[in-house]
Write an enzyme that holds these catalytic residues in place. Structure first.
Site, mmCIF file in Angstrom:
data_model
loop_
_atom_site.group_PDB
_atom_site.id
_atom_site.type_symbol
_atom_site.label_atom_id
_atom_site.label_comp_id
_atom_site.label_asym_id
_atom_site.label_seq_id
_atom_site.Cartn_x
_atom_site.Cartn_y
_atom_site.Cartn_z
ATOM 1 N N GLU A 122 17.712 27.771 -8.670
ATOM 2 C CA GLU A 122 18.324 28.102 -9.960
ATOM 3 C C GLU A 122 19.597 27.286 -10.215
ATOM 4 O O GLU A 122 20.131 27.308 -11.326
ATOM 5 C CB GLU A 122 18.680 29.597 -10.008
ATOM 6 C CG GLU A 122 17.497 30.567 -9.847
ATOM 7 C CD GLU A 122 17.271 30.956 -8.387
ATOM 8 O OE1 GLU A 122 17.826 30.287 -7.479
ATOM 9 O OE2 GLU A 122 16.535 31.939 -8.164
ATOM 10 N N GLY A 139 17.314 24.088 -0.368
ATOM 11 C CA GLY A 139 17.854 22.777 -0.711
ATOM 12 C C GLY A 139 18.803 23.002 -1.860
ATOM 13 O O GLY A 139 18.380 23.338 -2.958
ATOM 14 N N GLN A 196 17.137 30.859 -1.655
ATOM 15 C CA GLN A 196 15.943 31.332 -2.357
ATOM 16 C C GLN A 196 16.345 32.196 -3.565
ATOM 17 O O GLN A 196 17.375 31.935 -4.167
ATOM 18 C CB GLN A 196 14.988 32.079 -1.404
ATOM 19 C CG GLN A 196 14.330 31.175 -0.382
ATOM 20 C CD GLN A 196 15.188 30.888 0.844
ATOM 21 O OE1 GLN A 196 15.702 31.806 1.456
ATOM 22 N NE2 GLN A 196 15.350 29.648 1.214
ATOM 23 N N PRO A 235 6.214 19.165 -7.146
ATOM 24 C CA PRO A 235 6.595 19.511 -8.522
ATOM 25 C C PRO A 235 6.736 21.031 -8.659
ATOM 26 O O PRO A 235 5.955 21.786 -8.077
ATOM 27 C CB PRO A 235 5.432 19.005 -9.375
ATOM 28 C CG PRO A 235 4.356 18.602 -8.454
ATOM 29 C CD PRO A 235 4.883 18.556 -7.058
ATOM 30 N N SER A 288 25.942 26.488 -17.151
ATOM 31 C CA SER A 288 25.922 25.138 -16.593
ATOM 32 C C SER A 288 25.127 24.239 -17.529
ATOM 33 O O SER A 288 24.051 24.613 -17.997
ATOM 34 C CB SER A 288 25.293 25.179 -15.207
ATOM 35 O OG SER A 288 25.044 23.875 -14.757
ATOM 36 N N THR A 289 25.663 23.046 -17.797
ATOM 37 C CA THR A 289 25.046 22.189 -18.809
ATOM 38 C C THR A 289 24.670 20.793 -18.302
ATOM 39 O O THR A 289 24.311 19.941 -19.100
ATOM 40 C CB THR A 289 25.993 22.061 -20.024
ATOM 41 O OG1 THR A 289 27.248 21.520 -19.562
ATOM 42 C CG2 THR A 289 26.230 23.398 -20.702
HETATM 43 P P1 GDP Z 1 19.504 25.716 -5.675
HETATM 44 O O1 GDP Z 1 18.458 25.691 -4.623
HETATM 45 O O2 GDP Z 1 19.561 27.024 -6.401
HETATM 46 O O3 GDP Z 1 20.852 25.282 -5.192
HETATM 47 O O4 GDP Z 1 19.055 24.642 -6.761
HETATM 48 P P2 GDP Z 1 18.520 23.137 -6.452
HETATM 49 O O5 GDP Z 1 19.678 22.298 -6.132
HETATM 50 O O6 GDP Z 1 17.370 23.185 -5.510
HETATM 51 O O7 GDP Z 1 17.880 22.777 -7.857
HETATM 52 C C1 GDP Z 1 18.624 22.761 -9.018
HETATM 53 C C2 GDP Z 1 18.528 21.350 -9.621
HETATM 54 O O8 GDP Z 1 19.035 21.370 -10.941
HETATM 55 C C3 GDP Z 1 19.366 20.335 -8.881
HETATM 56 O O9 GDP Z 1 18.765 19.089 -8.977
HETATM 57 C C4 GDP Z 1 20.693 20.361 -9.641
HETATM 58 O O10 GDP Z 1 21.410 19.141 -9.535
HETATM 59 C C5 GDP Z 1 20.200 20.562 -11.042
HETATM 60 N N1 GDP Z 1 21.097 21.305 -11.939
HETATM 61 C C6 GDP Z 1 21.947 22.334 -11.642
HETATM 62 N N2 GDP Z 1 22.528 22.794 -12.769
HETATM 63 C C7 GDP Z 1 22.036 22.049 -13.786
HETATM 64 C C8 GDP Z 1 22.231 22.061 -15.198
HETATM 65 O O11 GDP Z 1 22.961 22.862 -15.759
HETATM 66 N N3 GDP Z 1 21.537 21.123 -15.928
HETATM 67 C C9 GDP Z 1 20.694 20.227 -15.352
HETATM 68 N N4 GDP Z 1 20.054 19.380 -16.139
HETATM 69 N N5 GDP Z 1 20.480 20.203 -14.019
HETATM 70 C C10 GDP Z 1 21.139 21.097 -13.261
HETATM 71 P P1 IMO Z 2 16.570 27.400 -2.479
HETATM 72 O O1 IMO Z 2 17.594 28.082 -1.626
HETATM 73 C C1 IMO Z 2 12.487 27.548 -4.014
HETATM 74 C C2 IMO Z 2 9.438 29.108 -1.304
HETATM 75 C C3 IMO Z 2 8.385 28.162 -0.799
HETATM 76 C C4 IMO Z 2 7.211 29.117 -0.661
HETATM 77 C C5 IMO Z 2 7.868 30.393 -0.163
HETATM 78 C C6 IMO Z 2 7.831 30.585 1.342
HETATM 79 O O2 IMO Z 2 16.694 25.937 -2.542
HETATM 80 O O3 IMO Z 2 16.483 28.063 -3.814
HETATM 81 P P2 IMO Z 2 9.151 29.446 3.371
HETATM 82 O O4 IMO Z 2 9.214 28.032 3.820
HETATM 83 O O5 IMO Z 2 10.483 30.031 3.032
HETATM 84 O O6 IMO Z 2 8.365 30.326 4.299
HETATM 85 O O7 IMO Z 2 8.285 29.393 2.008
HETATM 86 O O8 IMO Z 2 9.233 30.308 -0.577
HETATM 87 N N1 IMO Z 2 10.832 28.685 -1.063
HETATM 88 C C7 IMO Z 2 11.653 28.229 -2.016
HETATM 89 N N2 IMO Z 2 11.428 27.985 -3.318
HETATM 90 N N3 IMO Z 2 13.718 27.393 -3.492
HETATM 91 C C8 IMO Z 2 13.968 27.663 -2.201
HETATM 92 O O9 IMO Z 2 15.198 27.642 -1.677
HETATM 93 C C9 IMO Z 2 12.896 28.063 -1.387
HETATM 94 N N4 IMO Z 2 12.784 28.384 -0.079
HETATM 95 C C10 IMO Z 2 11.527 28.773 0.095
HETATM 96 O O10 IMO Z 2 8.115 27.144 -1.739
HETATM 97 O O11 IMO Z 2 6.668 29.395 -1.930
HETATM 98 MG MG MG Z 3 16.863 24.521 -3.997
#
Ligand code: GDP
Ligand code: IMO
Ligand code: MG
Length: 430
Positions: free
Chosen positions: A14, A40, A224, A304, A413-414
């Site tokens: 998110e 991640g 997560q 994806p 966040s934008t």
């Molecule tokens: P997390 O796992 O909740 O920390 O989120 P991730 O980092 O896995 O995925 C969020 C993605 O959206 C990342 O590539 C961020 O750089 C990007 N992101 C976060 N906030 C924004 C936003 O407000 N706008 C856009 N376009 N991207 C964002």
């Molecule tokens: P962050 O912290 C999105 C999903 C996997 C799978 C399920 C179980 O970046 O938001 P696992 O390896 O945990 O046993 O996988 O949970 N999953 C996530 N999806 N963001 C994550 O972490 C995730 N960590 C696990 O894709 O569906």
């Molecule tokens: Mg993530």
């Protein structure tokens, strides 16, 4: 003194990393309390991208204490790699700036191998895990046979612990028709990594207690999201830990009173990576467009992400289960330029209306969203840093979401950049 917990309010990704990094300016300590390197968390600071997996997202700011709590499952080899990657970007952590709880269970190669072997055996019914060994490592924790971070400092006791672990794992490996693992090989691997990990290992519950007494602000970072929670998520298509805010206390060794404010992170739409039900998923060009503009590819696996409309029923449920005080709404900019937007305000199931997401996997897969259609906005919100910069229809969209999820928006966040953030209400001020 306000301590804040940040949790995902949807299916992960998110934007927790971005928000935790932004908020960490206001905190002295940042603690991860569950999950592992299945997470991640992306930070973008002045065009430089940092990825946190097991480490908390406050690491880039100097002078902060980063903590890996006991609720995390930790792969020590992956941690070393993560530390190396950060160092290459100029961020160096030391035992003064990073502490790992001595009671943190370790993820070993047997765990990732088992995770991947089980997914393969499940075929089309697979969960779509990250393959990092998260599930098997948590199973060993509750099965009372885990090797924990603190065990690395007691080498003489390791062979017996590894024997207990392998009694279980080798039985499984035989069942999968795979070669067994030798005790001495595992002990050697652990002894090799021990000197690199042990300097960071400490008594986290006490460090946090002392920090609180000293009036330091603590930020608890979840991984997560609520819909991946082992109890409250779309079981069995979930991760193997509690991802909800209640875990922040147990996963770091603090009481529930240690957390004063719970901030949920939600995208302005919905995504999910991996298998499982997703009522508002879009299979058309609008969904594809959101995925492209939002760069919706998994941070860990590159898969994806599935995309769909904002589901207010899910986020409202998440608000209740987490006890959210406020929400950070991210990726508003990804919706720029759409003529109209849909928001799910309820479901029907077998012709009956439903105002919550049921626990049954069968029902979750069959609910039909009821949509409310809202006007989109043509002007860009990308990079907006104040309310005044937002188009009126975007403000209307945010206000309607607040109403539907019964939770106020604290941050917006934008863009991925740290500073492209609008503060509406400071979570640390409560
Ligand atoms: P997390 O796992 O909740 O920390 O989120 P991730 O980092 O896995 O995925 C969020 C993605 O959206 C990342 O590539 C961020 O750089 C990007 N992101 C976060 N906030 C924004 C936003 O407000 N706008 C856009 N376009 N991207 C964002
Ligand atoms: P962050 O912290 C999105 C999903 C996997 C799978 C399920 C179980 O970046 O938001 P696992 O390896 O945990 O046993 O996988 O949970 N999953 C996530 N999806 N963001 C994550 O972490 C995730 N960590 C696990 O894709 O569906
Ligand atoms: Mg993530």
């Amino acid at each position: 003194m306000a301590n804040v917990a940040v949790v995902g309010a949807q299916w992960g990704d998110e934007g927790k990393g971005k928000i935790v990094d932004w908020l960490s300016e206001r905190a002295e300590v940042v603690v991860r309390f569950q999950g592992g390197h299945n997470a991640g968390h992306t930070l973008v600071i002045d065009g430089v991208t940092y990825k946190c997996r097991a480490l908390p997202s406050g690491v880039v700011r100097k002078g902060k204490l980063s903590i890996i709590g006991n609720g995390v499952v930790l792969d020590p080899w992956a941690l070393m790699e993560e530390l190396r990657e950060l160092e290459a970007l100029g961020v160096k952590l030391t035992p003064e700036s990073l502490q790992i709880a001595e009671n943190t269970p370790l993820i070993l190669p047997v765990h990732s191998n088992l995770d991947q072997a089980r997914e393969k055996a499940l075929g089309n019914a697979k969960i779509g895990t990250t393959g990092r060994g998260i599930g098997p490592a948590y199973e060993d924790k509750v099965g009372r046979r885990a090797i924990r971070a603190g065990d690395l400092a007691e080498p003489a006791l390791l062979p017996e612990k590894v024997d207990k672990l392998l009694l279980h794992h080798n039985a499984l490996l035989r069942g999968f028709g795979q070669p067994e693992v030798k005790r001495d090989d595992v002990v050697k691997q652990l002894l090799d990594i021990a000197p690199k990990i042990t300097p960071y290992v400490g008594v986290v519950w006490r460090t946090l207690d002392q920090a609180r007494k000293a009036g330091k602000r603590i930020l608890y970072e979840g991984a997560q999201g609520m819909l991946l929670d082992i109890d409250h998520g779309t079981y069995p298509y979930v991760t193997s830990s509690n991802t909800v805010a209640g875990q922040a206390a147990a996963g770091s060794g603090q009481g529930p009173g240690a957390i004063n404010y719970v901030l949920g992170i939600s995208k302005a739409y919905t995504t999910r990576v991996g298998s499982g039900p997703f009522p508002t998923e879009l299979h058309d060009d609008i969904g594809k467009g959101i995925g492209e503009r939002g760069r919706e590819f998994g941070t860990v696996t590159g898969r994806p992400r599935r995309c769909g409309w904002f589901d207010a029923v899910l986020v409202r449920q998440s608000a209740k289960v987490n006890g959210l005080h406020g929400i950070a709404l991210t990726k508003m900019d990804v919706l720029d330029g759409l003529d109209e937007l849909k928001v799910c305000v309820g479901y029907t199931l077998d012709g009956e209306s439903l105002d919550y997401f049921p626990a049954s996997a069968d029902k979750q897969a069959r609910v039909v969203p009821i949509y409310e259609t809202m006007e989109g906005w043509k002007d860009s919100t990308r990079g907006a840093r104040s309310w005044a910069d937002l188009p009126a229809t975007a403000v209307k969209y945010v206000r309607r979401i607040e109403e539907l999820i019964e939770t106020p928006v604290a941050l917006l966040s934008t863009s991925p950049e740290r500073m492209d953030t609008i503060l509406v209400h400071d979570p640390f001020a409560d």
